[in-house]
Write a protein that holds these residues in place. Structure first.
Motif, PDB file in Angstrom:
ATOM      1  N   PHE A 186       0.814  -1.183   0.037  1.00 60.34           N
ATOM      2  CA  PHE A 186       0.132   0.225   0.133  1.00 60.34           C
ATOM      3  C   PHE A 186       0.905   1.143   0.038  1.00 60.34           C
ATOM      4  N   LEU A 187       0.615   2.120  -0.874  1.00 64.97           N
ATOM      5  CA  LEU A 187       1.783   3.248  -1.223  1.00 64.97           C
ATOM      6  C   LEU A 187       1.121   4.587  -0.437  1.00 64.97           C
ATOM      7  N   VAL A 188       1.759   5.366   0.228  1.00 69.56           N
ATOM      8  CA  VAL A 188       1.154   6.622   0.780  1.00 69.56           C
ATOM      9  C   VAL A 188       1.945   7.749   0.120  1.00 69.56           C
ATOM     10  N   PRO A 189       1.317   8.690  -0.738  1.00 67.43           N
ATOM     11  CA  PRO A 189       2.126   9.621  -1.561  1.00 67.43           C
ATOM     12  C   PRO A 189       2.778  10.713  -0.438  1.00 67.43           C
ATOM     13  N   SER A 190       4.007  11.353  -0.604  1.00 65.76           N
ATOM     14  CA  SER A 190       4.416  12.256   0.094  1.00 65.76           C
ATOM     15  C   SER A 190       4.204  13.701  -0.332  1.00 65.76           C
ATOM     16  N   ARG A 191       3.537  14.678   0.270  1.00 68.24           N
ATOM     17  CA  ARG A 191       3.309  15.898  -0.072  1.00 68.24           C
ATOM     18  C   ARG A 191       4.564  16.684  -0.127  1.00 68.24           C
ATOM     19  N   LEU A 203      -0.358  16.686  -3.862  1.00 65.90           N
ATOM     20  CA  LEU A 203       0.581  15.701  -3.733  1.00 65.90           C
ATOM     21  C   LEU A 203       1.337  15.553  -5.066  1.00 65.90           C
ATOM     22  N   GLY A 204       0.961  16.304  -5.929  1.00 65.19           N
ATOM     23  CA  GLY A 204       1.434  16.194  -7.363  1.00 65.19           C
ATOM     24  C   GLY A 204       0.852  14.898  -8.211  1.00 65.19           C
ATOM     25  N   ILE A 205      -0.227  14.777  -7.826  1.00 68.08           N
ATOM     26  CA  ILE A 205      -0.843  13.226  -8.554  1.00 68.08           C
ATOM     27  C   ILE A 205      -1.885  13.654  -9.405  1.00 68.08           C
ATOM     28  N   THR A 206      -1.596  12.892 -10.670  1.00 67.80           N
ATOM     29  CA  THR A 206      -2.882  13.234 -11.671  1.00 67.80           C
ATOM     30  C   THR A 206      -3.469  11.858 -11.831  1.00 67.80           C
ATOM     31  N   LEU A 207      -4.644  11.633 -12.008  1.00 71.09           N
ATOM     32  CA  LEU A 207      -5.306  10.368 -12.175  1.00 71.09           C
ATOM     33  C   LEU A 207      -5.257  10.125 -13.693  1.00 71.09           C
ATOM     34  N   PRO A 263       6.904  15.386  -3.678  1.00 63.26           N
ATOM     35  CA  PRO A 263       6.157  15.050  -4.671  1.00 63.26           C
ATOM     36  C   PRO A 263       6.739  14.101  -5.406  1.00 63.26           C
ATOM     37  N   GLY A 264       5.867  12.836  -6.095  1.00 68.06           N
ATOM     38  CA  GLY A 264       6.657  12.054  -6.796  1.00 68.06           C
ATOM     39  C   GLY A 264       7.349  10.894  -6.026  1.00 68.06           C
ATOM     40  N   ARG A 265       7.151  10.852  -4.544  1.00 63.04           N
ATOM     41  CA  ARG A 265       7.932   9.937  -3.913  1.00 63.04           C
ATOM     42  C   ARG A 265       6.892   9.293  -2.818  1.00 63.04           C
ATOM     43  N   PHE A 266       7.354   8.101  -2.614  1.00 61.70           N
ATOM     44  CA  PHE A 266       6.043   7.300  -1.692  1.00 61.70           C
ATOM     45  C   PHE A 266       6.413   6.464  -0.572  1.00 61.70           C
ATOM     46  N   TYR A 267       5.920   6.666   0.637  1.00 65.57           N
ATOM     47  CA  TYR A 267       6.024   5.830   1.486  1.00 65.57           C
ATOM     48  C   TYR A 267       5.161   4.413   1.237  1.00 65.57           C
ATOM     49  N   ALA A 268       5.649   3.387   2.006  1.00 68.09           N
ATOM     50  CA  ALA A 268       4.678   2.181   1.840  1.00 68.09           C
ATOM     51  C   ALA A 268       4.299   1.795   3.277  1.00 68.09           C
TER      52      ALA A 268
END
Length: 593
Positions: free
Chosen positions: A181-186, A582-586, A189-194
């Motif tokens: 399960f990934l958790v985006p880092s605010r 979060l710099g996320i685009t769906l 941006p572009g990096r993720f915790y798990a």
RNA sequence: GGGGCCGUAGCUCAGCUGGUUAGAGCGCCUGCCUGUCACGCAGGAGGACGCGAGUUCGAGUCUCGUCGGCCCCGCCA
């Protein structure tokens, strides 16, 4: 809100209280209005108590009571008295409360289902109204049992000198193993915790840090498909010890279960638990998690058919396949039709069916009877220790197919023959040890760790690492209870050299290893002690102890088979602003958001 | 990713091969009832048959899709 506080729990009112004034707080379980007399059942988590109202003497109280609805919250004051007609089915059934006053604390709308254990409910309804489902006595019992299990675990490990340390929930995603399960880092941006699949690496670092004995009751997360015994978030009893060998971990774990069974049920478990090697478990039971509540052992009889006239077995023998089977006591009574149904259980393994042979008072019966010789019959009789009335079921196939198929057959037979008594629960613990270290993944075209990449090989198998890696056994162990895997662990690799070598064997380049596991390799160079541990599946343990069929029945707020949480509607779409931050685009914007 | 079962009243379900106005039990509402404990008796309300297409003169019923629940295989170190 001020209101009269309880002086006793509903389920705990007893004849010794007769004559005493008591106050109850609870829910209206049922109202039985007989006209000239009203009975009010009040419930809390301890049980139900009956209160009595006499309209002739108490017109105002009766008037208010008639307006009560089921599941409303009330306080009630009165004098405990003997019942005119006792109800021996209830712990409080000898007494009742002569009501003197009561008050409504919060009325309830009619519940979608009665708060009772003996109503059939669909899982969907239960989960949508989980707060009402949990109000039912059975779910109260399950979660309170779970609580007691936590307490024993904490006490046991404390007594054994363990330190409970929390490890992070926001960690880095690692290759190998289940989906994260990934958790985006605010902030990045572009990096993720798990979310952690297990605190594996952190607990190893704690061993390097010198904590010696670590324990944590901890949530773990795996983004894989669900089952009755698999939830995406689950609780583990995570244990790690320094300066230990395999048997130290096993003994420590056995001690925990002995204490659990002792404290909760006053049952003395027989220690140590039996141990089977992986190889033994597979050839005797056709699985690495056998249910030992019934025997139905697999017997391998390939050698009996070296020169057989029976074509199927002769071909199998010549191709190096295995011929093995199971004896079912008294199974000769099965009809041809029933045997056909039983044979179904091996079909999913790509087998056309199985060979059945009955040994009865009037001799041998089988569709293949005429193909077998007297000496072959004699061999079977001896190997399977056959007695009149028995049945033998044989399968001929490559061992990789043959044993798992017979493992499935074992389960089918036990169910049909009713070998597991549902009355008194029986607890068959078992260790399975010496698992293969690696297995070849055809999908990935490389070896993958069967347990995890930090598992130490058996020392005697180290020379095989270079020449026949698939034959190397691991210092890994699983704990099985009644055919369910309730824990698994290993002695870990504690030198950087061996760890690096295993990474290489797994097709992880030194570059990747440095990148993903550099901190571990580095830590191992700073005096890492020999260490090992185990992770126990708390949910499964409580499930088995509670006699529940599903993990959902021992978890307060579980997910459905498709990973939804029906009570709060998670997962849910989020606001575009949140995604932007979060710099996320769906790729496919959710229309419902 | 694949397979199976299921979705009809608040709940649990019935509804045969497509055919008037969709049923039962429990629950709910109203009334009666002085020892019930699944109280009893009488009456009453309550339904977009999960959603969307299609086939048909006609669909709760057949077909396809979709959403949801459960079980299994894959997957789950």
């Amino acid at each position: 809100m001020r209101f009269p506080k309880r002086t006793v729990y509903c389920g705990e009112v007893r004849p010794t209280d007769v004559g005493r004034r008591v106050i109850l707080n609870g829910w209206v379980a049922r109202i039985r209005d007989l006209g000239g007399v009203i009975f009010l059942d009040i419930r809390d988590h301890t049980g139900i108590c009956q209160a009595l109202i006499r309209p002739a003497q108490q017109p105002e109280i009766a008037r208010q009571a008639r307006h009560l609805t089921v599941e409303s919250v009330i306080w009630l004051e009165g004098i405990v008295q003997w019942r005119e007609n006792p109800n021996p089915a209830l712990p409080t059934g000898l007494v009742e409360i002569a009501t003197e006053a009561f008050g409504l604390l919060n009325p309830s709308v009619p519940p979608p289902f009665p708060i009772s254990d003996d109503v059939p409910l669909t899982e969907e309804v239960r989960l949508r109204y989980r707060y009402l489902d949990l109000r039912r006595p059975q779910m109260q019992r399950h979660l309170r049992l779970r609580h007691r299990v936590y307490q024993v675990i904490h006490r046991y490990f404390d007594q054994q000198g363990f330190v409970e340390i929390e490890t992070p929930m926001l960690t880095r995603s690692t290759p190998e193993g289940a989906r994260d399960f990934l958790v985006p880092s605010r902030l990045h941006p572009g990096r993720f915790y798990a979310l952690p699949q297990s605190p594996q690496l952190f607990k190893q670092l704690l061993m390097v840090a010198g904590f010696d004995r670590y324990v944590q009751i901890v949530k773990c997360f795996r983004d894989e498909d669900l089952r009755a015994d698999r939830q995406p978030e689950f609780t583990q009893v995570d244990v790690e010890m320094a300066f230990v060998e395999r048997d130290d971990v096993l003994a420590l774990t056995e001690g925990l279960f002995a204490q659990l069974w002792q404290e909760l049920w006053d049952i003395e478990l027989k220690l140590p638990f039996p141990r089977l090697t992986y190889a033994e478990s597979m050839s005797l039971y056709g699985t690495d998690k056998p249910d030992l509540r019934y025997d139905l052992r697999i017997h391998t009889v390939t050698d009996l058919f070296a020169d057989t006239a029976f074509t199927i077995f002769r071909t199998a023998y010549q191709q190096g396949h295995v011929i093995a089977g199971i004896r079912l006591e008294g199974g000769a009574a099965y009809s041809r039709r029933e045997l056909e149904e039983i044979a179904e259980s091996v079909r999913p393994f790509g087998l056309p069916g199985l060979v059945w042979i009955k040994y009865d008072t009037d001799g041998w019966h089988s569709p293949v009877a005429k193909h077998l010789s007297p000496s072959e019959y004699e061999g079977l009789r001896e190997r399977f220790q056959l007695r009149e009335g028995d049945l033998v079921l044989l399968v001929a196939a490559p061992w990789q197919t043959c044993y798992p198929a017979l493992g499935a057959l074992r389960q089918t037979l036990s169910r049909r023959a009713g070998l597991i008594s549902s009355g008194s629960p029986e607890y068959c613990f078992l260790w399975v040890v010496d698992f293969p270290l690696l297995e070849y993944s055809a999908a990935e075209g490389r070896y993958v760790a069967r347990h995890h990449p930090f598992t130490a090989p058996l020392e005697e198998d180290l020379p095989l690492l270079d020449i026949a890696p698939e034959k190397v056994r691991a210092q890994a162990y699983d704990l099985i209870l009644n055919g369910e895997e309730i824990g698994g662990g290993s002695i870990r690799i504690h030198t950087a050299e061996l760890q690096q070598k295993i990474f290489t064997l797994l097709g992880i380049s030194p570059e990747q290893a440095r990148q993903k596991f550099g901190f571990l390799l580095e830590a191992l160079r700073y005096g890492a002690p020999p260490h090992g541990g185990i992770a126990l599946g708390l949910d499964r343990i409580v499930m088995l102890m509670a006699g529940a069929e599903s993990l959902r029945d021992v978890i307060a707020f579980p997910k459905t088979t498709s990973g939804l949480s029906l009570v709060d509607g998670a997962p849910a779409p989020v606001e575009p602003e949140q995604l932007a931050e979060l710099g996320i685009t769906l790729v496919t914007p959710d229309q419902t958001s």
